[in-house]
Design a protein around this motif. Structure first.
Motif, PDB file in Angstrom:
ATOM      1  N   MET A 161       0.721   7.041   7.361  1.00 56.96           N
ATOM      2  CA  MET A 161       0.606   8.039   8.523  1.00 56.96           C
ATOM      3  C   MET A 161       0.075   9.226   7.870  1.00 56.96           C
ATOM      4  O   MET A 161      -0.504  10.406   8.870  1.00 56.96           O
ATOM      5  N   GLY A 162      -0.610   9.360   6.808  1.00 55.15           N
ATOM      6  CA  GLY A 162      -1.375  10.404   6.166  1.00 55.15           C
ATOM      7  C   GLY A 162      -0.562  11.758   5.693  1.00 55.15           C
ATOM      8  O   GLY A 162      -1.034  12.677   5.445  1.00 55.15           O
ATOM      9  N   LEU A 163       0.874  11.592   5.593  1.00 58.32           N
ATOM     10  CA  LEU A 163       1.768  12.586   5.034  1.00 58.32           C
ATOM     11  C   LEU A 163       2.021  12.133   3.579  1.00 58.32           C
ATOM     12  O   LEU A 163       1.946  11.004   3.082  1.00 58.32           O
ATOM     13  N   SER A 164       2.208  13.229   2.670  1.00 63.63           N
ATOM     14  CA  SER A 164       2.572  13.149   1.379  1.00 63.63           C
ATOM     15  C   SER A 164       3.901  13.563   1.318  1.00 63.63           C
ATOM     16  O   SER A 164       4.406  14.382   2.099  1.00 63.63           O
ATOM     17  N   TRP A 201      -3.587   4.408   1.983  1.00 59.10           N
ATOM     18  CA  TRP A 201      -2.807   5.628   1.356  1.00 59.10           C
ATOM     19  C   TRP A 201      -3.067   5.749  -0.116  1.00 59.10           C
ATOM     20  O   TRP A 201      -3.289   6.878  -0.725  1.00 59.10           O
ATOM     21  N   ALA A 202      -3.059   4.508  -0.885  1.00 57.64           N
ATOM     22  CA  ALA A 202      -3.147   4.540  -2.259  1.00 57.64           C
ATOM     23  C   ALA A 202      -4.643   4.951  -2.578  1.00 57.64           C
ATOM     24  O   ALA A 202      -4.871   5.342  -3.887  1.00 57.64           O
ATOM     25  N   LEU A 203      -5.536   4.678  -1.794  1.00 52.72           N
ATOM     26  CA  LEU A 203      -6.847   4.967  -2.061  1.00 52.72           C
ATOM     27  C   LEU A 203      -7.207   6.002  -1.327  1.00 52.72           C
ATOM     28  O   LEU A 203      -8.559   6.237  -1.313  1.00 52.72           O
ATOM     29  N   GLY A 204      -6.271   6.970  -0.842  1.00 55.27           N
ATOM     30  CA  GLY A 204      -6.672   8.140  -0.206  1.00 55.27           C
ATOM     31  C   GLY A 204      -7.319   7.921   1.430  1.00 55.27           C
ATOM     32  O   GLY A 204      -7.974   8.845   2.043  1.00 55.27           O
ATOM     33  N   GLN A 205      -7.074   6.564   1.652  1.00 57.66           N
ATOM     34  CA  GLN A 205      -7.618   6.477   3.183  1.00 57.66           C
ATOM     35  C   GLN A 205      -6.463   5.737   4.048  1.00 57.66           C
ATOM     36  O   GLN A 205      -6.516   4.347   4.304  1.00 57.66           O
ATOM     37  N   PRO A 206      -5.425   6.647   4.478  1.00 60.49           N
ATOM     38  CA  PRO A 206      -4.308   5.970   4.892  1.00 60.49           C
ATOM     39  C   PRO A 206      -4.935   5.531   6.432  1.00 60.49           C
ATOM     40  O   PRO A 206      -5.825   6.254   7.183  1.00 60.49           O
ATOM     41  N   SER A 207      -4.161   4.247   6.858  1.00 59.46           N
ATOM     42  CA  SER A 207      -4.562   3.863   8.182  1.00 59.46           C
ATOM     43  C   SER A 207      -4.234   4.669   9.557  1.00 59.46           C
ATOM     44  O   SER A 207      -5.016   4.355  10.445  1.00 59.46           O
ATOM     45  N   GLY A 208      -3.292   5.544   9.148  1.00 60.12           N
ATOM     46  CA  GLY A 208      -2.771   6.128  10.284  1.00 60.12           C
ATOM     47  C   GLY A 208      -1.661   5.412  11.017  1.00 60.12           C
ATOM     48  O   GLY A 208      -0.933   6.007  11.907  1.00 60.12           O
ATOM     49  N   LYS A 209      -1.609   4.270  10.644  1.00 59.91           N
ATOM     50  CA  LYS A 209      -0.536   3.385  11.369  1.00 59.91           C
ATOM     51  C   LYS A 209       0.843   3.485  10.673  1.00 59.91           C
ATOM     52  O   LYS A 209       0.812   3.460   9.355  1.00 59.91           O
ATOM     53  N   GLY A 210       2.036   3.422  11.330  1.00 63.74           N
ATOM     54  CA  GLY A 210       3.188   3.644  10.582  1.00 63.74           C
ATOM     55  C   GLY A 210       3.684   2.155  10.154  1.00 63.74           C
ATOM     56  O   GLY A 210       4.651   1.418  10.492  1.00 63.74           O
ATOM     57  N   GLU A 211       3.032   1.706   9.105  1.00 69.02           N
ATOM     58  CA  GLU A 211       3.429   0.270   8.606  1.00 69.02           C
ATOM     59  C   GLU A 211       3.192  -0.012   7.251  1.00 69.02           C
ATOM     60  O   GLU A 211       2.536   0.621   6.761  1.00 69.02           O
ATOM     61  N   MET A 212       4.264  -0.714   6.734  1.00 70.95           N
ATOM     62  CA  MET A 212       4.129  -1.047   5.222  1.00 70.95           C
ATOM     63  C   MET A 212       4.861  -2.500   5.234  1.00 70.95           C
ATOM     64  O   MET A 212       5.879  -2.957   6.042  1.00 70.95           O
ATOM     65  N   ARG A 213       4.051  -3.285   4.560  1.00 76.92           N
ATOM     66  CA  ARG A 213       4.399  -4.555   4.470  1.00 76.92           C
ATOM     67  C   ARG A 213       4.435  -5.133   3.054  1.00 76.92           C
ATOM     68  O   ARG A 213       3.564  -4.662   2.196  1.00 76.92           O
ATOM     69  N   ALA A 214       5.389  -5.912   2.402  1.00 75.53           N
ATOM     70  CA  ALA A 214       5.465  -6.395   1.090  1.00 75.53           C
ATOM     71  C   ALA A 214       6.389  -7.664   0.956  1.00 75.53           C
ATOM     72  O   ALA A 214       7.279  -8.038   1.719  1.00 75.53           O
ATOM     73  N   TRP A 215       5.801  -8.283  -0.158  1.00 75.00           N
ATOM     74  CA  TRP A 215       6.699  -9.396  -0.664  1.00 75.00           C
ATOM     75  C   TRP A 215       7.636  -8.516  -1.673  1.00 75.00           C
ATOM     76  O   TRP A 215       7.404  -7.552  -2.298  1.00 75.00           O
ATOM     77  N   LEU A 224      11.828  -3.884  -9.576  1.00 71.44           N
ATOM     78  CA  LEU A 224      11.434  -4.303  -8.301  1.00 71.44           C
ATOM     79  C   LEU A 224      10.342  -5.467  -8.628  1.00 71.44           C
ATOM     80  O   LEU A 224       9.404  -4.885  -9.559  1.00 71.44           O
ATOM     81  N   TRP A 225      10.369  -6.421  -8.001  1.00 75.18           N
ATOM     82  CA  TRP A 225       9.074  -7.209  -7.813  1.00 75.18           C
ATOM     83  C   TRP A 225       8.599  -7.103  -6.424  1.00 75.18           C
ATOM     84  O   TRP A 225       9.181  -7.582  -5.404  1.00 75.18           O
ATOM     85  N   LEU A 226       7.686  -5.966  -6.255  1.00 70.20           N
ATOM     86  CA  LEU A 226       6.973  -5.479  -5.079  1.00 70.20           C
ATOM     87  C   LEU A 226       5.420  -5.914  -4.812  1.00 70.20           C
ATOM     88  O   LEU A 226       4.581  -5.334  -5.834  1.00 70.20           O
ATOM     89  N   LYS A 227       5.062  -6.883  -4.044  1.00 66.79           N
ATOM     90  CA  LYS A 227       3.796  -6.956  -3.725  1.00 66.79           C
ATOM     91  C   LYS A 227       3.312  -6.581  -2.407  1.00 66.79           C
ATOM     92  O   LYS A 227       3.672  -7.157  -1.385  1.00 66.79           O
ATOM     93  N   LEU A 228       2.561  -5.564  -2.279  1.00 65.65           N
ATOM     94  CA  LEU A 228       2.326  -4.684  -1.087  1.00 65.65           C
ATOM     95  C   LEU A 228       0.913  -5.414  -0.493  1.00 65.65           C
ATOM     96  O   LEU A 228      -0.006  -5.710  -0.954  1.00 65.65           O
ATOM     97  N   ASP A 229       1.046  -5.351   0.794  1.00 67.80           N
ATOM     98  CA  ASP A 229       0.039  -6.230   1.762  1.00 67.80           C
ATOM     99  C   ASP A 229      -1.394  -4.990   1.492  1.00 67.80           C
ATOM    100  O   ASP A 229      -0.888  -3.774   2.001  1.00 67.80           O
ATOM    101  N   PRO A 230      -2.212  -5.438   1.259  1.00 64.03           N
ATOM    102  CA  PRO A 230      -3.481  -4.429   0.934  1.00 64.03           C
ATOM    103  C   PRO A 230      -3.825  -3.721   2.354  1.00 64.03           C
ATOM    104  O   PRO A 230      -4.163  -2.769   2.212  1.00 64.03           O
TER     105      PRO A 230
END
Lengths: 289, 289
Positions: free
Chosen positions: A225-228, A183-197, A172-178
């Protein structure tokens, strides 16, 4: 995953690409197909659900008189393994504009026991036969430019964004909206959103079948959302609404309701011409912590 | 439809109500059920798709080891007629927490020819066995109080809100948000939104099966988008997320993308305890004018 900021420049073509080779089905008898499920589309050890749907979608496109999945629903029964599988299709109804089919993907245990992996029901049509009228109020997701988004290769090796990095990441060529990467930095936003190219790493353009992959290819919203842990899909329904034009796709995934150990994930896929080309919803299990 | 502003006061009960009698199935042999489709749930002459889904849902609840439809997808093949029908179910997989089944509803022409009406795939579980955790960002729809909303009986006879008033209207207690009623006055808002208070006219409380009806019982969003005419459902998937508490439901329906002669309709159903009890999406045909 491409390690350049721009879209991939190696141009595989529709019909001659990793995705096409790995979803190719061979007709064994009318309506019955063999497939060798590729290990290239696994996340940790699980075969990706969108890849599986594309495989079954290709078999149905062959079996039915229409070639484009207008609406396709899959119920996932057991986890698939890379390796041989058989797809049995049934033509439920054929009409002038739409035809409906059913399919079942099965694998075999060492002792020959047949195990069903997923059951699919779908209505197919011809996207090119639809009128051009668009009266939509939906807006494309707001995504930063590609060079401000992040793929797995953008993280330092000791801190790769996608935990348990997996074979599918290479395809895949996947570029995620920062703003959806906390979550990748241990600080999930709590919002159920994910966006990417979104694109395929070998540069193959999108088509209706690869949209079935695109809706299920981002990290789960549950991470933000803070789940793993694993978020297995119970059911996934995709509506393909238009044939995508060449160019990168934008995929937005949203969860509004996490309750009772289940969540829905709604995906929208937009093409380079700002057209909403696919909508999907899945019901998945989540472990509430 | 009740002609008082408050919720209906005649209290039919779950198991002894119009809805229960008209969705009752009789087992003919294991997994095969007879049903007499009631003319009481028709819109103009078409049997309502939500009623049909509830009928099939009841058969699956009997056939499977679990009783609650967690996710159920129907593909509508041909228009059903009031009268006898047969539902054939197949148990696809049984598990501890979930079981998956398939069903087909068929009717017979005068010469005995069998015609399939809808094909359904569903995963069932036990809503009462789910943990109570709720981590939702979804908000209930904002609806005016019931006495400021409108049902079919609130319009003068020469100007009834629902064109081609139909038998189903007598079985529902439906109070529409006036801000989504512009179409009834010849002034559609152009927005793909429809909201209403929802109940059964005889006062029966909601349960998971009646939620399958609730998601497909409002006037189509297409009316508020300035379209008229029939909006036949191609496919409808419902997720039942929680068991509703007694009391009126609120149903909100949204369309974001009308294009190429098709539209999606997303429904949310909220119960009196402000819990999101069902989410659905359907793909329907619309005639663009």
């Amino acid at each position: 995953m491409a390690d350049t900021a721009a879209a991939p420049t190696v141009r595989a073509t529709v019909g001659d690409s990793e995705f096409d080779r790995d979803t190719a089905v061979t007709q064994r008898e009318p309506g019955v197909y063999d497939i060798d499920l590729s290990a290239g589309w696994t996340i940790v050890n699980a075969v990706n659900g969108g890849y599986l749907l594309a495989v079954v979608g290709r078999a149905l496109a062959h079996a039915l008189p229409h070639s484009d999945p207008f609406t396709i629903s899959a119920h996932y029964l057991t986890a698939s393994d890379p390796g041989p599988a058989v797809i049995r299709t049934e033509t439920v109804r054929t009409g002038r504009g739409l035809s409906t089919g059913q399919a079942s993907l099965v694998q075999f245990e060492a002792d020959g026991t047949e195990v069903e992996r997923l059951r699919v029901l779908a209505s197919y049509g011809d996207l090119d036969a639809l009128p051009d009228d668009v009266r939509t109020t939906a807006k494309p997701p707001e995504l930063p430019p590609v060079d401000q988004c992040f793929g797995a290769d953008d993280a330092p090796p000791e801190q790769r964004a996608v935990p348990g990095s997996s074979a599918i990441a290479d395809r895949l060529w996947l570029k995620l909206d920062p703003s959806t990467l906390g979550w990748a930095l241990g600080q999930p936003s709590g919002k159920g959103e994910m966006r990417a190219w979104f694109g395929l790493a070998d540069g193959r353009d999108a088509d209706p079948l690869s949209l079935l992959l695109a809706v299920d290819a981002l990290p789960p919203t549950a991470f933000e959302m803070g789940l793993s842990g694993w978020v297995p899909t119970i059911e996934l329904t995709v509506h393909v609404r238009a044939r995508p034009v060449p160019g990168p796709l934008r995929v937005s995934i949203t969860t509004r309701n996490l309750a009772g150990g289940f969540l829905e994930e709604d995906a929208e896929v937009w093409d380079a011409a700002d057209r909403l080309v696919a909508q999907s919803r899945q019901l998945a299990r989540a472990r509430l912590t």
